[in-house]
Write a protein that holds these residues in place. Structure first.
Motif, PDB file in Angstrom:
ATOM      1  N   PHE A  84       3.904   7.861  49.566  1.00  0.00           N
ATOM      2  CA  PHE A  84       4.158   9.137  48.886  1.00  0.00           C
ATOM      3  C   PHE A  84       2.837   9.884  48.783  1.00  0.00           C
ATOM      4  CE2 PHE A  84       5.420  12.098  45.570  1.00  0.00           C
ATOM      5  CZ  PHE A  84       6.759  12.324  45.868  1.00  0.00           C
ATOM      6  N   ARG A  85       2.876  11.179  49.071  1.00  0.00           N
ATOM      7  CA  ARG A  85       1.653  11.992  49.070  1.00  0.00           C
ATOM      8  C   ARG A  85       1.064  12.074  47.668  1.00  0.00           C
ATOM      9  NH1 ARG A  85       0.810  15.941  53.491  1.00  0.00           N
ATOM     10  NH2 ARG A  85      -0.649  16.860  51.997  1.00  0.00           N
ATOM     11  N   GLU A  86      -0.222  11.788  47.572  1.00  0.00           N
ATOM     12  CA  GLU A  86      -0.879  11.801  46.266  1.00  0.00           C
ATOM     13  C   GLU A  86      -0.938  13.212  45.691  1.00  0.00           C
ATOM     14  OE1 GLU A  86      -4.887   9.900  44.187  1.00  0.00           O
ATOM     15  OE2 GLU A  86      -4.874  10.346  46.332  1.00  0.00           O
ATOM     16  N   ASP A  87      -1.222  14.220  46.554  1.00  0.00           N
ATOM     17  CA  ASP A  87      -1.314  15.595  46.068  1.00  0.00           C
ATOM     18  C   ASP A  87       0.038  16.105  45.583  1.00  0.00           C
ATOM     19  OD1 ASP A  87      -0.336  15.485  48.630  1.00  0.00           O
ATOM     20  OD2 ASP A  87      -1.719  16.960  49.475  1.00  0.00           O
ATOM     21  N   LEU A  88       1.130  15.677  46.231  1.00  0.00           N
ATOM     22  CA  LEU A  88       2.464  16.069  45.771  1.00  0.00           C
ATOM     23  C   LEU A  88       2.802  15.378  44.450  1.00  0.00           C
ATOM     24  CD1 LEU A  88       5.203  17.439  46.128  1.00  0.00           C
ATOM     25  CD2 LEU A  88       5.916  15.520  47.568  1.00  0.00           C
ATOM     26  N   TYR A  89       2.409  14.106  44.341  1.00  0.00           N
ATOM     27  CA  TYR A  89       2.659  13.355  43.101  1.00  0.00           C
ATOM     28  C   TYR A  89       2.026  14.049  41.898  1.00  0.00           C
ATOM     29  CZ  TYR A  89       2.162   9.632  39.616  1.00  0.00           C
ATOM     30  OH  TYR A  89       2.182   8.906  38.456  1.00  0.00           O
ATOM     31  N   TYR A  90       0.772  14.475  42.037  1.00  0.00           N
ATOM     32  CA  TYR A  90       0.100  15.128  40.910  1.00  0.00           C
ATOM     33  C   TYR A  90       0.629  16.535  40.665  1.00  0.00           C
ATOM     34  CZ  TYR A  90      -3.089  11.214  40.694  1.00  0.00           C
ATOM     35  OH  TYR A  90      -3.602   9.954  40.542  1.00  0.00           O
ATOM     36  N   ARG A  91       1.151  17.171  41.712  1.00  0.00           N
ATOM     37  CA  ARG A  91       1.773  18.493  41.538  1.00  0.00           C
ATOM     38  C   ARG A  91       3.069  18.379  40.729  1.00  0.00           C
ATOM     39  NH1 ARG A  91       0.513  23.907  42.278  1.00  0.00           N
ATOM     40  NH2 ARG A  91      -0.815  23.240  43.991  1.00  0.00           N
ATOM     41  N   LEU A  92       3.831  17.307  40.974  1.00  0.00           N
ATOM     42  CA  LEU A  92       5.087  17.100  40.256  1.00  0.00           C
ATOM     43  C   LEU A  92       4.869  16.502  38.872  1.00  0.00           C
ATOM     44  CD1 LEU A  92       7.162  15.559  43.193  1.00  0.00           C
ATOM     45  CD2 LEU A  92       7.471  17.838  42.228  1.00  0.00           C
ATOM     46  N   ASN A  93       3.846  15.657  38.743  1.00  0.00           N
ATOM     47  CA  ASN A  93       3.626  14.871  37.537  1.00  0.00           C
ATOM     48  C   ASN A  93       2.633  15.553  36.596  1.00  0.00           C
ATOM     49  OD1 ASN A  93       3.735  12.771  35.735  1.00  0.00           O
ATOM     50  ND2 ASN A  93       2.299  11.479  36.848  1.00  0.00           N
ATOM     51  N   VAL A  94       2.912  16.819  36.229  1.00  0.00           N
ATOM     52  CA  VAL A  94       2.055  17.519  35.254  1.00  0.00           C
ATOM     53  C   VAL A  94       2.273  16.934  33.870  1.00  0.00           C
ATOM     54  CG1 VAL A  94       1.500  19.747  34.213  1.00  0.00           C
ATOM     55  CG2 VAL A  94       2.083  19.614  36.648  1.00  0.00           C
ATOM     56  N   VAL A  95       3.540  16.763  33.495  1.00  0.00           N
ATOM     57  CA  VAL A  95       3.899  16.081  32.251  1.00  0.00           C
ATOM     58  C   VAL A  95       4.878  14.967  32.600  1.00  0.00           C
ATOM     59  CG1 VAL A  95       4.980  16.282  29.993  1.00  0.00           C
ATOM     60  CG2 VAL A  95       3.579  18.156  30.854  1.00  0.00           C
ATOM     61  N   ALA A  96       4.585  13.755  32.145  1.00  0.00           N
ATOM     62  CA  ALA A  96       5.432  12.604  32.462  1.00  0.00           C
ATOM     63  C   ALA A  96       6.199  12.147  31.229  1.00  0.00           C
ATOM     64  CB  ALA A  96       4.585  11.453  33.005  1.00  0.00           C
ATOM     65  N   LEU A  97       7.474  11.841  31.414  1.00  0.00           N
ATOM     66  CA  LEU A  97       8.314  11.300  30.349  1.00  0.00           C
ATOM     67  C   LEU A  97       8.909   9.976  30.833  1.00  0.00           C
ATOM     68  CD1 LEU A  97      10.264  14.524  29.237  1.00  0.00           C
ATOM     69  CD2 LEU A  97       8.309  13.469  28.084  1.00  0.00           C
ATOM     70  N   GLU A  98       8.918   8.978  29.975  1.00  0.00           N
ATOM     71  CA  GLU A  98       9.443   7.659  30.327  1.00  0.00           C
ATOM     72  C   GLU A  98      10.781   7.461  29.633  1.00  0.00           C
ATOM     73  OE1 GLU A  98       9.481   4.049  32.311  1.00  0.00           O
ATOM     74  OE2 GLU A  98       7.858   5.531  32.417  1.00  0.00           O
ATOM     75  N   MET A  99      11.842   7.322  30.427  1.00  0.00           N
ATOM     76  CA  MET A  99      13.180   7.101  29.885  1.00  0.00           C
ATOM     77  C   MET A  99      13.339   5.615  29.583  1.00  0.00           C
ATOM     78  SD  MET A  99      15.623   9.360  29.415  1.00  0.00           S
ATOM     79  CE  MET A  99      17.342   9.358  28.885  1.00  0.00           C
TER      80      MET A  99
END
Length: 447
Positions: A292-307
């Motif tokens: 998985f692209r690291e730059d895409l991961y950080y673009r999507l993962n601005v705020v993380a929530l754990e269900m």
């Protein structure tokens, strides 16, 4: 009318505790009193206040230690610090660690109430415009862990940042995404949910970005695509971890440029979409392994929530079971009204690897088979043991098929990767990636 925000007051001075309680109650708040930091921590999961006011110097746990414990459990909880030993170093130390406000004794009542009002708004005070039970009405819970998660979700819903939801399959990640959308300024715009693992790779670009008539065989008309369909609203990409690597760079470009180019078009179309993504996979590990692209991961993962998994919120199991029972009674026209105490005990003690989705399936099977108003433990036990009627999510079913298929190939070829890749009609590099994905070591299959 504003619903009364709960404010927890923590002080080892009984007279000051009473005084603060009276002033807050007169201002329309619901005070919750604790005479020590230890007592405050015990009351927090039950009372669930919007704001905490604490003395800095107390016997036992002091105010800063209490603040640290609170923010470890709920980082968005506003904490106001009071002290008779006020000094610039104390204030700087408190505010640098994230304390919402700092007041010295004797404090001005108006200043304190203004600060509480601001903190209550910041911490998610409920109003008639966005009542908590409306924006998250689909999420049934009495769990303190879920309440803290919903508090964070309500807070970030007001902004436009990308949200990444991580959690096991069946925990309700899409329900949380819908709740965030309803609590956001985009609530009156579309919410579009997409399961990335359910769309074939060759159709993914067309489904998300759209296509022009004649762009490929079968493209008999223009197709807008889901990004355009969600314009002004929210796009939820579920199982983002299963997105093909070749498509990840295209998605990254769309997120960076805020425009899409339909397949077969030479023009880009501006889009205004709030992104929420989710997966059960460990994307951080996937980025390290190059899947998985690291730059895409950080673009999507601005705020993380754990269900949280259902096993981590067992207090919700009876509540959810009765909620599903009520829904299914009407659907199945059955007379079942409740579970026996023994049946409830079985439900609470079960492992629930399939989480809330599995609980629904168990309740559904018990409702279908029951002939009495009270569902007995025997039916619940049978439903828990039976997996014949269980319908797996597409991503989980595909993952299970891939693992079984690869295992069969390696057994057939005695762990010979070249031969197994040839039988699968895949090149060695791609085949090795599949083996790594499912943690299969060819050496284990050699005779």
């Amino acid at each position: 009318m504003m619903n009364a925000a709960k404010v927890m007051i923590v002080d080892d001075d009984p007279s000051l505790l009473r005084l603060l309680s009276m002033r807050l109650e007169a201002a329309g708040y619901e005070p919750v009193c604790a005479s020590s930091g230890e007592q405050a921590l015990a009351k927090l999961p039950v009372s669930r206040p919007q704001v905490v006011i604490t003395d800095l110097r107390m016997g036992g746990m002091n105010g800063m230690a209490l603040f640290g414990e609170i923010h470890e459990r709920n980082p968005s909880m506003p904490v106001i610090m009071l002290t008779a030993h006020g000094s610039i170093p104390d204030a700087v130390a408190a505010t640098s660690r994230g304390v919402f406000g700092f007041l010295t004794k004797p404090f001005d009542s108006k200043q304190l109430l203004d600060m509480v009002k601001q903190a209550a708004s910041f911490g998610g005070e409920q109003s008639s415009e966005a009542p908590q039970d409306e924006w998250c009405r689909e999420i049934v819970t009495r769990s303190s862990a879920m309440d803290e998660l919903l508090s964070q979700a309500h807070l970030i819903a007001r902004s436009d940042v990308s949200v990444f939801i991580h959690g096991e399959s069946g925990t309700g990640k899409e329900l949380l995404a819908r709740a965030i959308h309803r609590a956001s300024p985009r609530a009156d715009k579309p919410f579009i949910a997409v399961n990335c693992s359910a769309i074939p790779e060759q159709l993914l670009e067309s489904e998300l970005f759209g296509h022009r008539k004649g762009a490929f065989t079968g493209a008999t008309h223009d197709h807008k695509g889901l990004f355009q369909a969600a314009h002004g609203g929210t796009l939820f990409l579920d199982e983002i971890g299963d997105m093909p690597p070749a498509f990840q760079s295209k998605l990254l470009r769309v997120l960076q440029e805020h425009q899409v180019r339909p397949v077969g078009s030479v023009e880009s179309i501006p889009i205004d979409v709030r992104m929420i993504s989710a997966t059960h996979r460990d994307l951080e590990q996937a980025t390290q392994e190059g899947e998985f692209r690291e730059d895409l991961y950080y673009r999507l993962n601005v705020v993380a929530l754990e269900m949280p998994a259902l096993a981590e919120r067992r207090e919700d199991i009876p509540l959810l079971a009765n909620h599903f029972l009520h829904k299914l009674r009407g659907k199945e026209a059955k007379k079942a009204k409740s579970f026996s105490p023994e049946a409830v005990a079985l439900l609470v003690q079960a492992a629930w690897p399939g989480n809330v989705r599995q609980l629904y399936n168990v309740v559904e099977q018990a409702v279908v088979l029951t002939t009495s108003a009270v569902i007995p433990a025997q039916l619940v036990q049978r439903a828990l043991r039976s997996k014949g009627n269980e319908i797996l999510p597409f991503a989980e079913a595909r993952q299970r098929f891939e693992r079984d298929y690869l295992t069969k190939l390696l057994r057939t070829t005695n762990g010979n990767v070249t031969q197994a890749a040839r039988l699968a009609q895949r090149n060695r590099t791609e085949f090795y990636k599949l083996l790594n994905k499912h943690h299969l070591a060819p050496a284990l299959f050699k005779e």
